[in-house]
Scaffold this motif. Structure first.
Motif, short mmCIF file in Angstrom:
data_model
loop_
_atom_site.label_atom_id
_atom_site.label_comp_id
_atom_site.label_asym_id
_atom_site.label_seq_id
_atom_site.Cartn_x
_atom_site.Cartn_y
_atom_site.Cartn_z
N PRO A 1 52.50 4.40 27.54
CA PRO A 1 51.67 5.54 27.12
C PRO A 1 50.35 5.07 26.53
N GLY A 2 49.32 5.93 26.69
CA GLY A 2 48.01 5.63 26.17
C GLY A 2 46.92 6.13 27.09
N PRO A 3 45.66 5.97 26.69
CA PRO A 3 44.54 6.44 27.51
C PRO A 3 44.38 5.59 28.77
N THR A 4 43.99 6.22 29.85
CA THR A 4 43.84 5.55 31.14
C THR A 4 42.39 5.33 31.54
N GLY A 5 41.47 6.09 30.96
CA GLY A 5 40.07 6.00 31.35
C GLY A 5 39.73 6.73 32.63
N LEU A 6 40.68 7.51 33.20
CA LEU A 6 40.43 8.26 34.44
C LEU A 6 40.02 9.68 34.10
N ASP A 7 39.21 10.26 34.97
CA ASP A 7 38.74 11.64 34.74
C ASP A 7 39.85 12.62 35.11
N PRO A 8 39.78 13.86 34.65
CA PRO A 8 40.85 14.85 34.88
C PRO A 8 41.08 15.19 36.35
N LYS A 9 40.15 14.88 37.23
CA LYS A 9 40.34 15.23 38.64
C LYS A 9 41.43 14.39 39.31
N GLN A 10 41.84 13.29 38.69
CA GLN A 10 42.80 12.37 39.31
C GLN A 10 44.21 12.52 38.76
N THR A 11 44.54 13.70 38.28
CA THR A 11 45.89 13.95 37.76
C THR A 11 46.93 14.04 38.88
N ALA A 12 46.48 14.20 40.11
CA ALA A 12 47.43 14.34 41.23
C ALA A 12 48.29 13.08 41.40
N PHE A 13 47.71 11.92 41.13
CA PHE A 13 48.49 10.68 41.27
C PHE A 13 49.66 10.66 40.30
N PHE A 14 49.44 11.12 39.07
CA PHE A 14 50.50 11.13 38.07
C PHE A 14 51.53 12.21 38.37
N ALA B 1 52.44 13.28 41.28
CA ALA B 1 53.27 12.86 42.42
C ALA B 1 54.40 11.93 41.98
N LEU B 2 54.17 11.20 40.89
CA LEU B 2 55.17 10.26 40.40
C LEU B 2 55.92 10.78 39.18
N ASN B 3 55.74 12.09 38.85
CA ASN B 3 56.44 12.75 37.73
C ASN B 3 56.16 12.05 36.40
N ILE B 4 54.89 11.77 36.14
CA ILE B 4 54.49 11.16 34.88
C ILE B 4 53.75 12.19 34.06
N GLN B 5 54.21 12.43 32.84
CA GLN B 5 53.61 13.43 31.97
C GLN B 5 52.29 12.91 31.40
N THR B 6 51.26 13.75 31.51
CA THR B 6 49.93 13.39 31.03
C THR B 6 49.30 14.56 30.29
N LYS B 7 48.21 14.26 29.58
CA LYS B 7 47.40 15.28 28.93
C LYS B 7 45.95 14.82 28.94
N ILE B 8 45.05 15.74 28.76
CA ILE B 8 43.63 15.43 28.80
C ILE B 8 43.10 15.38 27.37
N VAL B 9 42.55 14.24 26.99
CA VAL B 9 42.01 14.04 25.65
C VAL B 9 40.60 13.48 25.81
N LYS B 10 39.61 14.25 25.34
CA LYS B 10 38.21 13.83 25.40
C LYS B 10 37.80 13.49 26.83
N THR B 11 38.10 14.41 27.71
CA THR B 11 37.74 14.32 29.14
C THR B 11 38.32 13.06 29.80
N GLN B 12 39.48 12.61 29.32
CA GLN B 12 40.17 11.48 29.93
C GLN B 12 41.66 11.79 30.03
N ILE B 13 42.28 11.24 31.03
CA ILE B 13 43.72 11.41 31.20
C ILE B 13 44.44 10.40 30.30
N GLU B 14 45.39 10.93 29.55
CA GLU B 14 46.20 10.09 28.67
C GLU B 14 47.68 10.28 29.00
N ILE B 15 48.39 9.17 29.12
CA ILE B 15 49.82 9.22 29.44
C ILE B 15 50.60 9.48 28.15
#
Length: 361
Positions: free
Chosen positions: A157-170, A172-186
């Protein structure tokens, strides 16, 4: 390398074919010379290992006098079989092979072990040291589509540095994420790959985006070929000291069994001779008969007896002194008499007491 198109297929040019053939035969020549010179071979696994690592391995193995021969299993197997076959007059290299040919059917065991992309390390001794040197070489690589995962892969878990448009990858693999400061965080750690699973496109893309190289590949020894015998590399971890200790224990057990059963063996001969000598010396101590070895023992014993007697006397004296001291300590102290000094309980002397208590005449 040039190609020619023939009936919808790409075919190598004749010149290039000859070059490839010469390279193969040069590799075979190197393989044959190593098989003649060395009697021990380490079969190593070379999957996903770069050429730069093998260059460093060659430099590290030079002090041991070892030689590495790399190649595909089909090429190495063909070279070993060619070495085993008896040269025929129709062969192009018949004259060369006649001078070096020796029947070696035991090489078939080495052929059976050759699988996948491998390497052969030829040497005559120090196999365990060479194996320890190989453990220090490894490389870290990312996932490839279609390959098999050698181990489990987890995402922390932690910040990934990816923009919110790339949540589809997570997703597809059933990984819970949230958006914090315009970044995807696991949110929670998740398992992407399990050992033995075939890597798909989504897993590979996600690991590449996160910059994770999860797999570590090492140069591992698969098998050991030693003078026609193939065994596991775990045998090389056994040290000489451990082998000698086990041999000593086995020898002790054999001597004990032979001594108790009365069956003489080469191991129990020393103990049986010593016990017989002791019995002979014990008999001569009480009998007026001596032999060369018993005389020296009797002389040493006679010298030691007066010393022992003197020591025993001193010990007895010390014991007596200690007993006397203990007796003195145990004697009770004298109790003072209240009637001493000629005084009685009533203030008179003893004569007055005699007068008072004397019977009347």
């Amino acid at each position: 390398m040039g190609y020619l198109r023939k009936r919808g297929k790409m075919v190598l040019k004749k010149k290039n074919r000859e070059e490839v053939r010469k390279k193969k035969y040069a590799l075979w020549m190197k393989l044959w010379t190593c098989l003649e010179k060395y009697k021990k071979v380490l079969v190593i696994k070379c999957d996903n290992i770069g050429a730069s690592i093998f260059h460093n391995i060659r430099q590290a193995l030079r002090p041991f006098g070892a030689v590495i021969v790399m190649g595909k299993n089909t090429l190495l197997k063909a070279g070993i079989k060619r070495r085993m076959d008896e040269p025929k007059p129709t062969d192009e290299d018949c004259e060369y092979r006649k001078t070096t040919f020796k029947p070696a059917p035991e090489l078939q065991k080495l052929i059976d072990v050759c699988e996948g992309y491998l390497g052969l390390i030829f040497c005559n001794d120090k196999l365990s040291e060479i194996k320890d040197v190989l453990k220090g070489f490894s490389c870290q690589k990312g996932a490839k589509i279609g390959s098999v995962a050698p181990s489990d892969v987890f995402i922390q878990p932690g910040p990934t540095g990816l923009d919110p448009k790339q949540t589809a990858f997570f997703q597809a693999l059933n990984i819970q994420t949230k958006i914090v400061k315009t970044q995807i965080e696991i949110i929670n750690s998740g398992k992407i790959l399990s050992k033995g699973q075939k890597i798909g496109a989504s897993e590979c893309a996600l690991l590449d985006k996160l910059g994770i190289k999860p797999f570590v590949f090492e140069v591992a020894v698969r098998n050991v070929y030693d003078n026609g015998v193939v065994y596991s590399p775990s045998v090389l971890d056994i040290k000489k000291e451990e082998i000698l200790e086990k041999i000593k224990k086995g020898a002790c057990y054999l001597t004990a069994v032979s001594m108790q059963s009365g069956y003489p063996t080469s191991l129990s001969a020393r103990q049986s001779i010593l016990s017989g000598f002791k019995n002979l010396v014990a008999v001569t101590m009480n009998v007026p008969f001596d032999f060369k070895e018993s005389k020296s023992l009797k002389a040493t014993e006679s010298k030691a007896k007066p010393k022992e007697k003197a020591e025993k006397k001193e010990v007895k004296k010390e014991i007596k002194k200690e007993e006397k001291k203990e007796e003195k300590k145990e004697e009770p102290a004298p109790v003072p008499d209240a009637l001493e000094g000629g005084m009685s309980l009533f203030g008179g002397d003893d004569q007055s007491l005699n007068y008072i208590y004397s019977p009347k005449t």
